[in-house]
Design an enzyme around this catalytic site. Structure first.
Site, PDB file in Angstrom:
ATOM      1  N   ASP A  63      -0.517   6.242 -19.241  1.00  0.00           N
ATOM      2  CA  ASP A  63      -1.057   7.597 -19.403  1.00  0.00           C
ATOM      3  C   ASP A  63      -0.078   8.503 -20.142  1.00  0.00           C
ATOM      4  O   ASP A  63      -0.489   9.332 -20.967  1.00  0.00           O
ATOM      5  CB  ASP A  63      -1.356   8.226 -18.025  1.00  0.00           C
ATOM      6  CG  ASP A  63      -2.513   7.553 -17.320  1.00  0.00           C
ATOM      7  OD1 ASP A  63      -3.089   6.596 -17.871  1.00  0.00           O
ATOM      8  OD2 ASP A  63      -2.844   7.992 -16.194  1.00  0.00           O
ATOM      9  N   ASP A  93      15.254  10.407 -13.116  1.00  0.00           N
ATOM     10  CA  ASP A  93      14.555   9.603 -12.106  1.00  0.00           C
ATOM     11  C   ASP A  93      14.000  10.561 -11.065  1.00  0.00           C
ATOM     12  O   ASP A  93      14.695  11.497 -10.651  1.00  0.00           O
ATOM     13  CB  ASP A  93      15.547   8.621 -11.470  1.00  0.00           C
ATOM     14  CG  ASP A  93      14.842   7.534 -10.677  1.00  0.00           C
ATOM     15  OD1 ASP A  93      14.041   7.872  -9.780  1.00  0.00           O
ATOM     16  OD2 ASP A  93      15.077   6.352 -10.967  1.00  0.00           O
ATOM     17  N   SER A 105      -4.656  10.163  -6.874  1.00  0.00           N
ATOM     18  CA  SER A 105      -5.381   8.906  -7.103  1.00  0.00           C
ATOM     19  C   SER A 105      -6.539   8.697  -6.144  1.00  0.00           C
ATOM     20  O   SER A 105      -6.475   9.070  -4.972  1.00  0.00           O
ATOM     21  CB  SER A 105      -4.381   7.760  -6.927  1.00  0.00           C
ATOM     22  OG  SER A 105      -5.046   6.533  -6.787  1.00  0.00           O
ATOM     23  N   GLU A 143      -7.095   6.029  -4.856  1.00  0.00           N
ATOM     24  CA  GLU A 143      -6.580   5.147  -3.799  1.00  0.00           C
ATOM     25  C   GLU A 143      -6.328   5.948  -2.512  1.00  0.00           C
ATOM     26  O   GLU A 143      -6.289   5.385  -1.420  1.00  0.00           O
ATOM     27  CB  GLU A 143      -5.292   4.472  -4.293  1.00  0.00           C
ATOM     28  CG  GLU A 143      -4.686   3.436  -3.371  1.00  0.00           C
ATOM     29  CD  GLU A 143      -5.401   2.076  -3.320  1.00  0.00           C
ATOM     30  OE1 GLU A 143      -6.182   1.778  -4.242  1.00  0.00           O
ATOM     31  OE2 GLU A 143      -5.178   1.336  -2.347  1.00  0.00           O
ATOM     32  N   TYR A 196       1.119   2.685  -1.235  1.00  0.00           N
ATOM     33  CA  TYR A 196       0.863   3.506  -2.423  1.00  0.00           C
ATOM     34  C   TYR A 196      -0.079   4.663  -2.081  1.00  0.00           C
ATOM     35  O   TYR A 196       0.196   5.825  -2.382  1.00  0.00           O
ATOM     36  CB  TYR A 196       0.254   2.635  -3.534  1.00  0.00           C
ATOM     37  CG  TYR A 196      -0.201   3.417  -4.746  1.00  0.00           C
ATOM     38  CD1 TYR A 196       0.686   3.764  -5.755  1.00  0.00           C
ATOM     39  CD2 TYR A 196      -1.537   3.816  -4.882  1.00  0.00           C
ATOM     40  CE1 TYR A 196       0.270   4.490  -6.866  1.00  0.00           C
ATOM     41  CE2 TYR A 196      -1.965   4.537  -5.999  1.00  0.00           C
ATOM     42  CZ  TYR A 196      -1.063   4.871  -6.978  1.00  0.00           C
ATOM     43  OH  TYR A 196      -1.476   5.589  -8.067  1.00  0.00           O
ATOM     44  N   LYS A 216       0.672   8.729  -2.078  1.00  0.00           N
ATOM     45  CA  LYS A 216      -0.067   9.658  -2.946  1.00  0.00           C
ATOM     46  C   LYS A 216      -0.726  10.774  -2.133  1.00  0.00           C
ATOM     47  O   LYS A 216      -0.887  11.890  -2.631  1.00  0.00           O
ATOM     48  CB  LYS A 216      -1.114   8.896  -3.765  1.00  0.00           C
ATOM     49  CG  LYS A 216      -0.524   8.094  -4.924  1.00  0.00           C
ATOM     50  CD  LYS A 216      -0.123   9.002  -6.097  1.00  0.00           C
ATOM     51  CE  LYS A 216       0.480   8.234  -7.248  1.00  0.00           C
ATOM     52  NZ  LYS A 216       0.857   9.097  -8.395  1.00  0.00           N
TER      53      LYS A 216
END
Ligand code: NAP
Ligand code: G4F
Length: 323
Positions: free
Chosen positions: A14, A57, A124, A126, A150, A154
């Protein structure tokens, strides 16, 4: 005056399409990349683009603050993440540090250094996990019952964005994006794995493809359409959260049938199951209702599922024709 965008995850699928899109709109595009021992491959997707990069990071708060002070962005797109759901069970701590604490690190730097900027968080589908509304869709109001490290990470990111928006009156918004793919998708995600594997089989370079669960359903769109939605969300006067999806769902099996069929093959002759690709807990079904972004922001996707798959097939055929 030229606007400055700051993108984390800029070298990802993306991030690369968003960079190209924002450059085409006249933006100054900046971002961070992590230190990596094979620098050439890390930047393949953004090779040659006139963008400004620094090392950074999401886990390293100082590096985020340094980049934020240096670039002074008008728009911040937080796309950086450990984005592979199955692998999030192998490296859960790293996943949570990056996808959850990383969002908090970004928000704090945004709040203290450039509070008048606008902030986009890559949330997401998810996050919905096992929850589906009675009509078979997930939407902005659907409860969140994540089924992976994950997904859990999120959900934290999503909620801390909403908290910072409310508590500090910041422009911070979530895009709740359903699966989106492209030729630039990592080849260990299911669409690109299947397309690459099927093209190899069609050329006699492989004779089977090992898969995980063939019976989960996903709502697959094109990354190019979805980065336009990210930008649109930040062009509004008020920060809000939006689902971005096609509204169509297909099983992994149906996707295999289409891709192998396009190459004149029957997927059943080549696909086998390997338990190593199964997940500790599967998310069986995703189908997004993106009525809010379509009606309020007039977002319309340009790609169909078939166009998307055909583009990905052509990409791998082109790669193997030049080898
Ligand atoms: P991607 O191709 O995996 O890109 C993720 C990027 O994040 C990579 O450039 C990666 O760099 C970087 N990154 C990983 N850990 C980092 C860290 N600790 N600090 C800074 N950068 C880090 O993923 P994508 O498909 O473009 O997705 C973009 C975002 O949207 C992600 O947040 C993803 O979770 C979210 N999302 C994606 C989808 C989808 O279907 N694609 C759907 C909903 C939400 P390295 O290469 O160095 O690891
Ligand atoms: O392509 P996938 O790995 O994507 P998944 O897990 O849906 O996650 C992607 O979409 C999310 C949005 O909902 C993003 F947030 C996330 O960052 C990522 O981009 O798997 C899709 C489906 C799963 O049900 C999986 O079990 O395909 C099934 N599958 C079957 N065999 C496989 C395989 N997935 C992979 N990666 N590899 C297989 O061999």
């Amino acid at each position: 005056m030229k606007k400055t965008a700051f993108i984390t995850g800029i070298a990802g699928q993306d991030g690369s399409y968003l960079s190209e899109y924002l450059l085409s709109l006249g933006y100054r595009v900046t971002g961070i990349v992590r230190r990596n021992s094979t620098v050439e491959h890390q930047r393949d997707r953004i090779y040659g683009l006139p963008i400004e990069l620094e090392y950074g990071d999401l886990i390293d708060q100082g590096s985020i603050e340094r980049a934020m002070r240096l670039f002074k962005p008008d728009e911040i797109y937080n796309l950086g993440a450990q984005s592979h759901v199955r692998i999030s069970s192998d490296i859960p701590h790293f996943t949570v540090q990056t996808n959850a604490m990383g969002v908090l690190n970004m928000l704090e730097a945004f709040r203290h250094i450039v509070p008048n900027a606008k902030f986009y968080q890559a949330s997401s589908s998810e996050m919905f996990g096992s929850a589906v509304d009675e009509d078979g869709y997930q939407r902005e109001t659907t409860p969140m019952h994540p089924v992976s490290p994950y997904g859990c990470s999120k959900v934290f990111g999503y909620n801390i964005v909403r908290h910072h928006r409310n508590a500090y009156k910041l422009f911070a918004a979530n895009g709740i994006l359903f699966n989106h793919e492209s030729p630039r998708r990592g080849s260990n995600f299911v669409t690109n794995k299947v397309v690459k594997g099927a093209v190899e089989i069609s050329l006699g370079l492989a004779d089977k493809l090992e898969m995980g669960n063939m019976d989960s359903f996903r709502d697959w769109g094109h990354s190019k359409d979805y980065v336009r939605a990210m930008h649109l969300i930040l062009q509004q006067d008020k920060p809000e959260d939006y689902v971005v999806a096609t509204g169509e769902t297909r099983s992994v099996r149906e996707m295999c049938e289409y891709v192998f069929g396009k190459l004149g093959l029957d997927y059943q002759a080549y696909v086998t199951q390997n338990p190593k690709f199964l997940r500790p807990e599967e998310l069986p079904y995703l189908r997004g209702d993106s009525k809010k972004i379509r009606t309020e922001l007039k977002w319309v996707p340009e790609y169909s599922f078939e166009n998307l798959m055909d583009e990905m097939i052509a990409h791998w055929q082109e790669i193997y024709s030049t080898k």
